[in-house]
Design a protein around this motif. Structure first.
Motif, short mmCIF file in Angstrom:
data_model
loop_
_atom_site.label_atom_id
_atom_site.label_comp_id
_atom_site.label_asym_id
_atom_site.label_seq_id
_atom_site.Cartn_x
_atom_site.Cartn_y
_atom_site.Cartn_z
N CYS A 48 0.82 -1.21 0.00
CA CYS A 48 0.00 0.00 0.00
C CYS A 48 0.86 1.27 0.00
CB CYS A 48 -0.92 -0.01 1.22
SG CYS A 48 -2.51 0.79 0.93
N SER A 51 -0.40 4.56 -1.27
CA SER A 51 -1.34 5.30 -0.44
C SER A 51 -0.64 5.90 0.77
CB SER A 51 -2.48 4.38 0.02
OG SER A 51 -3.48 5.12 0.68
N CYS A 394 -3.32 -4.05 1.07
CA CYS A 394 -3.30 -3.36 -0.22
C CYS A 394 -4.42 -2.33 -0.20
CB CYS A 394 -3.37 -4.32 -1.40
SG CYS A 394 -4.66 -5.58 -1.30
N ASP A 395 -5.09 -2.09 -1.30
CA ASP A 395 -5.99 -0.94 -1.35
C ASP A 395 -7.21 -1.28 -2.21
OD1 ASP A 395 -6.33 1.98 -0.79
OD2 ASP A 395 -6.30 2.08 -2.97
N ARG A 397 -10.60 0.14 -4.29
CA ARG A 397 -11.24 1.29 -4.90
C ARG A 397 -12.54 0.83 -5.55
NH1 ARG A 397 -8.85 3.91 -1.97
NH2 ARG A 397 -7.37 5.60 -2.32
#
Length: 428
Positions: A48, A51, A394-395, A397
């Motif tokens: 990540c 971010s 992680c990220d 969306r």
């Protein structure tokens, strides 16, 4: 199955990442960062950095030095601290300039990203009745959209007319450079500013900033970039590309900490342009006469002249610790590993063999950095939460994209292999 990238042949077996980690010249840097841990005290796999980057272990000592000098010296720390606070931002200039490919005259560390973006648009978005439009990518980070639209409205124009958004072709996920050039050629006489992201936060597409700048300047358009996802991620050459201005944050790939200090680039051809309007403050005033406290503003030549307030030393100390690591590692080595480790991640994902997974980031390595945006068909955030439950940070969306960023300074090939194995298990 084998895949070749450059002179490396990827293999989908457990021994391969161990072999790669053993010969990785940047492997030693992974031990210089704190890693988040699970309840058992085991390192989590952290993807990540696009971010919030991990904390360098040296950050504490850098900040504690300034706290100690504040404790011992009070106001005298401005001149007599081990690292005097008056010129503190200058301690970061050379190293930051290397990261973005600019001259020291062209780079300054100051403020936060969107503040810097507004300051740049005050100077470089000068609309007329004939030339007033701004070009931006359709999926730009919301803060950029808000900032650009507010500047358009401030000048008395309507974003519905004055904002041109770049879209990919039907059925495609990313925007072709030739389509951007064609739009600039077609609409150029009405465009005042091109202001797009160096790397799109959602798709991970890295734009060809050199070609876009050339196309814009051919039509006498000012060209700027938001490098939030590019600084510390791509090999940038802002000066050579002739970019007018750029802004970036430092808490993503540059690891300066949450809400860390940002940076700004202004090309040297604007360094002494007194006709450029700007919002002014005393820290941008000529250093030799600043403390005479005169009523008239005399800007420092170059990017420093856009400073408004004095340096926030503690956030700058945090960034300084990280930039020392970047300077030691070098952007050439960082971007070389970035290409290889991201290509390895791509190879493993393609070899999972599940039709529900696709990658929307460009396959062309020149059009991406250390990020792959993965679309999971018919999924929702519950799928992402399973990754978290299995030790992967992680990220997510909306509506269905997982962003995975194997940052080359602290991620290993073994991290990538473990992630792919876990993802395969969850998909199954």
């Amino acid at each position: 199955m084998q895949t070749i990238t450059s002179d490396i042949i990827f293999r989908n077996d457990e021994a391969f990442p161990t072999e790669m980690d053993a010969i990785d010249p940047l492997a030693k840097f992974a031990y210089r960062f704190h890693k988040p841990k699970n309840a058992k005290g085991e390192d989590l796999i952290y993807f990540c950095g696009n971010s919030l980057g991990l904390q360098p272990k040296t950050v504490r000592s850098y900040i504690e030095q300034e706290l100690k000098d504040w404790e011992d010296l009070g106001v005298e720390g401005h001149f007599h601290a081990k690292n005097p606070w008056m010129p503190y931002h200058e301690f970061l200039t050379q190293q930051m300039a290397k990261v973005v490919g600019g001259k020291a005259l062209e780079v300054v560390v100051m403020n936060t990203l969107t503040v810097n973006l507004h300051l740049m648009m005050v100077s470089f978005y000068r609309p007329t009745q004939q030339r007033y439009k701004i070009v931006i990518e359709y999926s730009a980070f919301p803060s950029d959209q808000y900032a650009v639209k507010s500047q358009i409205k401030f000048h008395g124009f309507n974003p519905d007319d004055a904002l041109i958004e770049l879209y990919p072709r039907e059925g495609e996920n990313t925007i072709r450079t030739e389509d951007i050039e064609a739009l600039i050629e077609q609409e150029g006489d009405s465009i005042a500013l091109i202001m797009i992201g160096g790397v799109n936060y959602y798709t991970g597409q890295a734009f060809d900033m050199k070609r876009i700048t050339q196309a814009g300047h051919k039509k006498n358009i000012v060209v700027g970039f938001d490098l939030a996802h590019a600084a510390g991620n791509l090999k940038l050459q802002l000066h050579d590309w002739n970019v007018d201005f750029a802004v970036w944050c430092s808490y993503k790939y540059l690891n300066s900490g949450p809400g860390g200090i940002a940076g700004c680039f202004v090309h040297e051809r604007h360094a002494n342009n007194s006709d450029l309007p700007r919002f002014t403050g005393w820290w941008g005033h000529d250093k030799a006469t600043r403390f005479l406290m005169g009523p008239d503003f005399d800007p420092i030549p170059g990017a420093e002249g856009w400073q408004i307030s004095n340096a926030p030393v503690l956030p700058m100390a945090s960034l300084r610790a990280s930039l020392a690591i970047f300077d030691e590692a070098g952007m050439d080595a960082i971007t070389t590993k970035s290409r290889t480790i991201t290509a390895y991640l791509e190879y493993l994902l393609e070899n999972i063999g599940n039709e529900n997974i696709s990658i929307i980031t460009p396959k062309d390595q020149s059009q991406r950095g250390a990020q792959l945006s993965i679309r999971i068909k018919n999924s929702n955030k519950a799928f992402f939460n399973k990754l978290i439950d299995n030790g992967i940070i992680c990220d997510w969306r909306e509506p269905d994209v997982i962003r995975v960023a194997p940052a080359p300074l602290y991620n290993s090939y073994s991290n990538v292999f473990q992630f792919a194995q876990i993802l395969k298990q969850i998909l199954a």
